[in-house]
Design a protein around this motif. Structure first.
Motif: not given
Length: 298
Positions: A214-222, A246-260, A279-281
């Motif tokens: 198992x890998x726990x993911x955190x979508x990191x949003x400031x 195990x943890x994976x930090x997923x930095x937030x992105x706004x790539x989906x804006x076009x979809x919206x 901050x991620x470090x």
């Protein structure tokens, strides 16, 4: 059997080891305010419209039984649209399209079969994602059982929001589970996703009893979940409840804006900020100090 899916993605290297095919199931029990696949939480027949690629030929408006104008997202037009799809078939530039479509299990398996050579030489495989794949558990079970018999490596990316006993047999046949913890604070989790995190945390405990990494993911949003307290509490929970934490930090992105925009939806809040590398470090060090390992598939 038929199910609803977003467009499958071949040659992915971010969703598990090696080269992978990602199968995106439509539908999700959560309503995250930063969702990268908003089409998955809407009426699956909803038509998207890309104004940038439209050449205003007028074919869509000429054929529309509801009298919708060329610009589907202009005021009042969405209410007229009955999502019949006639405009989608007539658009010469693919500016109108469905982001969710129906596939049979055979069609999905054929897509996967065409990519198997890449899995073999890269130690890759298939990742089931979404949306939330477990919402269509009967379709997921058919795909998993078929690929299990062929020894194809399988992973899942899940919100963790499901009834465990209903999908335990499916999860047990997987090779890797990615599961999100979006926030440890129940009230904040409900504020940002529309659901409590209790079921998710309980399911993670139950999944840890399976013989599946198992890998726990955190979508990191400031400003949402990037504070030291939340990250530390997440790391402590993972350390206490997962055998090889195990943890994976997923930095937030706004790539989906076009979809919206194409779906006629309000854009994501500008209050959602991508965390800096510094901050991620810092967060990775907090996780390490609590005895969990940070990993990256990005």
């Amino acid at each position: 059997m038929n199910g609803y899916f977003m467009e499958p993605q071949n040659f992915s290297v971010n969703d598990g080891d090696g080269i992978r095919t990602v199968i995106f199931f439509a539908g999700c029990p959560l309503n995250c305010k930063w969702c990268a696949n908003p089409e998955s939480t809407l009426d699956f027949k909803r038509v998207s419209f890309n104004k940038e690629t439209c050449i205003s030929c007028g074919k869509c408006a000429q054929l529309c039984p509801g009298g919708v104008m060329i610009d589907l997202n202009s005021p009042g037009q969405r209410k007229k649209c009955i999502s019949c799809g006639i405009c989608v078939e007539s658009c010469p530039t693919n500016s109108r399209k469905r982001l969710v479509r129906m596939y049979s299990d055979r069609e999905i398996l054929e897509i996967i079969k065409s990519q198997e050579i890449f899995y073999r030489y890269s130690n890759g495989g298939v990742t089931f994602s979404g949306g939330e794949a477990t919402l269509q558990q009967h379709m997921l079970r058919i795909l998993v059982n078929s690929l299990y018999d062929k020894a194809v490596h399988m992973a899942i990316e899940t919100s963790g929001y499901f009834y465990f006993d209903e999908v335990k047999d499916i999860l047990a046949r997987l090779d890797l589970i990615f599961v999100d913890i979006k926030h440890m604070d129940e009230k904040k989790h409900e504020l940002y996703t529309g659901k409590s995190n209790k079921k998710i945390l309980e399911n993670i405990k139950k999944m840890s009893e399976l013989d599946v990494p198992i890998v726990v993911r955190i979508p990191v949003i400031e400003g949402v979940n990037s504070d030291d307290k939340n990250i530390k509490e997440t790391a402590v929970f993972v350390k206490e409840n997962i055998k090889n934490p195990k943890i994976e930090l997923l930095p937030y992105h706004n790539f989906a804006e076009e979809k919206y925009e194409c779906l006629g939806l309000d854009k994501m809040s500008h209050n959602f900020i991508r965390p800096s590398n510094e901050l991620l470090s810092h967060l990775k060090m907090i996780i390490k100090n609590e005895g969990a390992e940070t990993v990256s598939y990005i």
